[in-house]
Each structure stands twice: as C-alpha cells, then as structure tokens.
Design a protein around this motif. Structure first.
Motif, mmCIF file in Angstrom:
data_model
loop_
_atom_site.group_PDB
_atom_site.id
_atom_site.type_symbol
_atom_site.label_atom_id
_atom_site.label_comp_id
_atom_site.label_asym_id
_atom_site.label_seq_id
_atom_site.Cartn_x
_atom_site.Cartn_y
_atom_site.Cartn_z
ATOM 1 N N THR B 223 0.863 -1.177 0.000
ATOM 2 C CA THR B 223 0.000 0.000 0.000
ATOM 3 C C THR B 223 0.902 1.230 0.000
ATOM 4 O O THR B 223 2.017 1.193 0.522
ATOM 5 N N VAL B 224 0.422 2.297 -0.613
ATOM 6 C CA VAL B 224 1.239 3.503 -0.692
ATOM 7 C C VAL B 224 0.757 4.516 0.353
ATOM 8 O O VAL B 224 -0.433 4.814 0.427
ATOM 9 N N VAL B 225 1.690 4.992 1.165
ATOM 10 C CA VAL B 225 1.383 6.034 2.153
ATOM 11 C C VAL B 225 2.133 7.283 1.713
ATOM 12 O O VAL B 225 3.317 7.206 1.382
ATOM 13 N N SER B 226 1.433 8.406 1.677
ATOM 14 C CA SER B 226 2.161 9.622 1.319
ATOM 15 C C SER B 226 1.645 10.804 2.134
ATOM 16 O O SER B 226 0.498 10.810 2.591
ATOM 17 N N PHE B 227 2.538 11.755 2.340
ATOM 18 C CA PHE B 227 2.180 12.976 3.084
ATOM 19 C C PHE B 227 3.244 14.020 2.798
ATOM 20 O O PHE B 227 4.259 13.735 2.170
ATOM 21 N N VAL B 228 2.981 15.236 3.270
ATOM 22 C CA VAL B 228 3.939 16.328 3.057
ATOM 23 C C VAL B 228 4.438 16.808 4.409
ATOM 24 O O VAL B 228 3.646 17.157 5.286
ATOM 25 N N LEU B 229 5.748 16.815 4.557
ATOM 26 C CA LEU B 229 6.346 17.336 5.791
ATOM 27 C C LEU B 229 6.444 18.845 5.690
ATOM 28 O O LEU B 229 6.763 19.363 4.624
ATOM 29 N N THR B 262 2.754 -3.279 5.888
ATOM 30 C CA THR B 262 1.993 -3.236 7.145
ATOM 31 C C THR B 262 1.518 -1.800 7.375
ATOM 32 O O THR B 262 2.002 -1.108 8.276
ATOM 33 N N PRO B 263 0.576 -1.360 6.574
ATOM 34 C CA PRO B 263 0.209 0.068 6.638
ATOM 35 C C PRO B 263 -0.367 0.499 7.984
ATOM 36 O O PRO B 263 -0.125 1.629 8.417
ATOM 37 N N THR B 264 -1.090 -0.375 8.665
ATOM 38 C CA THR B 264 -1.711 0.031 9.938
ATOM 39 C C THR B 264 -0.642 0.413 10.960
ATOM 40 O O THR B 264 -0.671 1.493 11.571
#
Lengths: 277, 313
Positions: B223-229, B262-264
C-alpha cells in the motif's frame, strides 16, 4: 446468419461510383484532367487552326490534328496522371490500408480506381470530339469508329496500368505528382500532342517512338484523319501500346504497396526510446 | 472457445526483435487490453492478428482462422480500428459509413452506426471538416459497421476529450453486451482498468504480467502512504525515529511516499511521531496502488534487468 457476400459486379459498380464522386469533389483534379485539355484545344485552334499539317498520311487541317491529339491527352491525364497521383495520396492518407482491412477484395478496389479513371477518360474524349465536331469541322466517319474505340480501349488500359505502376514505385504522394508530370508532359511534346513535329531530329523521333504515347496519339488521330481510309486500324502500334500496358500491369501487381512507406512504423519504432531512464 | 490464440509469437525486423515469444489467449466475449509503453510491441502484435503484418514465427489463430491468410472470410468477421489510417476527406460521414458498410455480409444500418458513436449531428458533413476526435469516432464507426464478432482497437481514444472518452468506453461496453470480443491496446491505465476483463502488460515485446485489473493490483505487494512534511521539519529525524520504515522516497516540497506491507502499524508510528513533534502532516493519504503504480513497477524492473532497450528508429 452468415449469408453471402455482395456480388462482385455490384461492388465494382459501387466502387466506381464512389471514385467518381471523389474525383468531382477534388476541383484541381477536374481542372487538370478535363478542363485544361479543353482550354488547350480552344487556344491551339485559335492560334494554328487554319494551317495544314503534313504527317505520314499527307496534308490535313491542323484543327482535326489537335482534336484527336488533345482527346488522347485528356484520356492519358484521366488514367495515367490521375492514378499515379491519386493512388499514392490515398496510400499516404492510410485509406488503402483501411480498405485492406475490410472484406472488399483488393482486386475490386483496384478495379474501382481503374474503372473510374476509364470513365473519366471516356467523358474527356467525348467532350473533346464533341467540341471538335461542333466548332472545328471534325468529321466522324462511322466506318472508322470501331478503330477509334479499340484504340481508346487499348490506350486507356495501357496508361491506367502504367499509372498504377508509377503509383506502386514512387515512395510518396509528393514524389508521385512530380514523377507523373515530369514523364508525361515532355513526352507529350515529342509525341505529336501539342505540336505537329515535321522532320524531327532523329533522337527526338526515337524518344517519341519508344514510348507508347505517340503510337496512341497517331493511331487515334488516324481514325479522324480524312486522308486515312477505313477501317484505320493500326495493329502494330496497338500491339506496341498493349506491350507497354502488360509491362506496367506486371510492375503494378508485383510492386504494389497498401501502406505508406516507412512513415507510420518508423514513428512508432522511434518512440521506443525509453522515456524514463 | 477462444477468440484469439497466440503461442510463441515472434516478429523481427532484421536484428530487431519487436515481439518475442509472446503467448496469450482472448476468450470469446471478453475485453482484453494489451498495455504497454510506445514501442512495447502492442501495435505490431495487433497488426499481425489483423492480417496487416506477417509473423516471423509462432502460432496465431483469430476466430479459428490464420490471419496470415484468413482473407475475406476473416476480414468480414473482424472490425479494425487502426492507430494510423485515413478516411477519404471528400466523403460525408453518411457516404463513408454506407460505402465501407456495403462490402460486409451483415451490415449495420448507417443511422444506427452513426448514433452509436454519437455523430448524428455531423452525419452530412464532409469528413475533412471534422476535428481529430470526431474522425477517431468515425474510425470506431467503420470498425463496427460490419457487425464484427471481434473488434481490434489500437489506442482507440488517443486524442479524445474526457466526454468523448467516456462515450467510447460506453460504446465498447455496449459492444461486449452484444457478445462482441474486444482486443484493445492502450497506454492509458485508466482505460484498461475501466474496460478490460483482463490485462496483459507488455514490455520490450514480451508479456511480463497478465490478469484481471484487480489481480494485477493485488499482486503488487504494498500500500502507498504519502504525506507532506512542513518545510522546517527534519526528514532525518523522521528516518531516525522510525527505522522500521526503511528508505523514504524524497519528493519535491517535502513530499514523502513510501510503500508499506503493514500500513496500519506504519501509519500509527508516523502519526504518533508527528503528534509528539507537534507537526501537522499535510495531504496525508493511504491508498492501494493503482494499475499505473503496478505498471510502472513492472516496466521499470523489466527494463533494468534487460538493460537499455535499443533504439530501433
């Protein structure tokens, strides 16, 4: 559920009608094929119509000479020049490739293109002869008409085949128009179309004699030359023209291409350069 | 029964291998998408199946016939929408559909075909006066005018606006509702995802993956997790605090993307860290990989193992 295919004759008729429709919708083609020889006939006759011309048969009026010559020129424009120009244009457009993917037999497509050009040639010849009769005192003799018709049929068949041969050999539509005009126009000058050449230099006469245009012109003119007696069949010339036609048909059949040369595939292959690496 | 059967297909141009030992099957009534970059061999493959090109070797059967010499019988039962093919610009749409339709055994009425591609208002316009997207729709119309059992669509919606694309997707769906088999090539992943029952991914002339869109996506591990710091925060501190995450892809403007099996747990670790630091993670998202992610992953890994693909132009 399958049924049967539409009849070949019906398909050919449909193809000829459609090619004629395309022809009349391209004004430049109509002009060069039908209008230009007519304009030349009017101008040449205004300039030289009253003089007489010496040919192998003897001395006869120039206006009768021009009518037969320019009628042949119209027929050659309709077949040779027209096919050599239009078929490569349709090939470059990808139209030929599309037809190749349909159940239309390819021979029917070719028959439609050639058949329509013969119809246009016939229209051109009839217009020229009609004007010749009405305006320039051309005498149409019934007993020489069979010779005129046979000469027309052999001539347009041969020049249609040669037009298809040029279409098969040239790489692109732009090259085709150059080749078609560069071959037929100079040849017309040495083939008694625009000028009645009297006592030509040997080499010039030779060029006229080895290509099929001059035999076509002189054979057709003979059918309207008052000095030539009926039935006016020139069998050796007709055989010579037919031989050129057979050669043209052989090249056309063996070298014909349905797809633009390189173009499409090159572009696709070139695009293989990796975008992200 | 299968509509198309390809076994060990190979096509070479001189020393160039355009299609290399390709095998796949398209079942009757299914929509099958060949997916790949330009030059992957999709168009060569489809043109061999259409009978436009001869194969170098391998077995190919289309509707039970060999396209290399299928002739009229085969061409009556297939519809071809080529990537590059023209239509006489001097004809109107009505004339073109009528003319091309006249050589098939089972012709669809002109009005029906024109309505199917949504060109009713233009039916008496010359083709030369139409836009590129409208001409592409005539391509579609001429592909279906003979009621084909099998339709080849080579990049059918290239050059379409969004509305026209959705309309032609609907058309493809209505064709399959009739039981028509469709083989399409595309490099639009959403198109394959939308339309195809099954997808084959081609890279350098070979099939590297095949399955339903869901299967292909499901086969992708992560799964892909993305965000902006925020600009002033320290990416190094994040990596140090959460060594379990592994390498983080550093995007522009502080954007971070990473794949997680393991996205969780990973998400919990990241959000706890951010709360501790008093940082707000903008544009935080967790999503399943799209077909595009899978495709990019497959094609890059394949190209790396094969080395640089040669330039054949």
């Amino acid at each position: 559920m399958s049924g049967s295919f539409p009849s070949t004759a019906g398909l050919i008729v449909a193809q000829i009608r459609y090619q004629l429709l395309l022809f009349v919708r391209v004004p430049v083609g109509v002009f060069f094929t039908l209008a230009l020889p007519l304009i030349m006939l009017v101008i040449f006759n205004a300039l030289f119509g009253d003089v007489t011309v010496m040919t192998d048969g003897g001395e006869w009026p120039m206006r009768q000479f021009y009518t037969g010559a320019l009628a042949v020129f119209a027929a050659v424009s309709a077949t040779y020049t027209n096919l050599a120009n239009m078929v490569p244009i349709r090939r470059d457009e990808g139209v030929l490739k599309r037809w190749r993917g349909t159940p239309l037999p390819t021979s029917v497509y070719v028959a439609g293109a050639v058949g329509s050009s013969v119809v246009i040639a016939a229209v051109g010849v009839v217009i020229m002869l009609g004007l010749g009769v009405v305006a320039y005192g051309l005498e149409v003799q019934a007993d020489k008409l069979p010779a005129a018709i046979v000469t027309f049929v052999v001539g347009v068949a041969a020049f249609a085949a040669l037009g298809m041969a040029v279409a098969a050999l040239v790489p692109s539509a732009s090259a085709a128009s150059a080749v078609a005009n560069a071959t037929i126009l100079p040849l017309a000058f040495v083939s008694n179309v625009f000028v009645a050449i009297q006592d030509p230099p040997r080499w010039l006469a030779l060029i006229g004699d080895i290509f099929p245009l001059k035999p076509f012109v002189t054979s057709f003119q003979d059918a309207f030359n008052p000095l030539v007696e009926a039935p006016a069949f020139n069998w050796p010339e007709l055989g010579f023209i037919a031989l050129w036609g057979v050669g043209g048909a052989f090249v056309a059949v063996t070298r014909f291409r349905w797809e633009p040369s390189a173009g499409g595939t090159t572009r696709r292959r070139r695009a293989r350069t990796p975008a992200s690496s | 029964m299968s509509a198309i059967n390809v076994t060990g297909l190979r096509k070479t141009y001189g020393s160039l291998v355009a299609v290399d030992d390709l095998s796949f099957e398209v079942r009757a009534g299914e929509v099958y998408a060949l997916l790949g970059h330009n030059g992957a061999g999709k168009s060569t493959t489809i043109e061999i199946l259409e009978g436009h090109r001869q194969r170098t070797s391998g077995e190919v059967s289309v509707l039970g016939l060999d396209p290399g010499r299928g002739g009229r019988e085969l061409r009556d039962r297939i519809g071809i929408v080529l990537q590059t093919s023209g239509i006489e610009p001097e004809l109107t749409i009505r004339e073109a559909v009528g003319l091309y339709g006249s050589c098939y055994r089972r012709t669809r009425p002109i009005d029906e075909v024109v309505a199917m591609v949504g060109l009713e208002e233009k039916v008496d316009h010359r083709i030369g006066s139409l836009s590129g997207g409208q001409r592409r729709r005539i391509d579609l119309a001429l592909g279906i005018v003979g009621r084909p059992d099998l339709v080849f669509l080579d990049e059918p919606t290239t050059g379409f606006d969004a509305a026209a694309r959705r309309r032609s997707w609907d058309l493809v769906r209505s064709l399959c509702a009739d039981g028509t088999t469709v083989l399409l090539t595309t490099h639009y992943l959403d198109e394959a995802e939308q339309l195809a029952d099954r997808v084959g991914v081609m890279v350098n002339g070979s099939m590297v993956a095949e399955g339903t869109p869901d299967e292909l996506i499901g086969a992708a591990p992560a799964t892909v997790v993305s965000f902006v710091l925020p600009p002033d925060s320290d990416r190094g501190a994040l990596t140090a605090a959460l060594p379990g995450l592994g390498p983080l892809a550093a995007g522009e403007n502080g954007r971070v993307d990473f794949r997680s099996s393991t996205p969780t747990a990973d998400l919990h670790a990241i959000t706890s860290w951010a709360l501790e630091q008093g940082i707000e993670l903008h544009s935080l998202s967790v999503h399943r990989p799209s077909l595009e992610d899978v495709f990019l992953q497959l094609s890059t890994s394949e190209q790396t193992t094969n080395g640089e693909p040669e330039d054949i132009g």
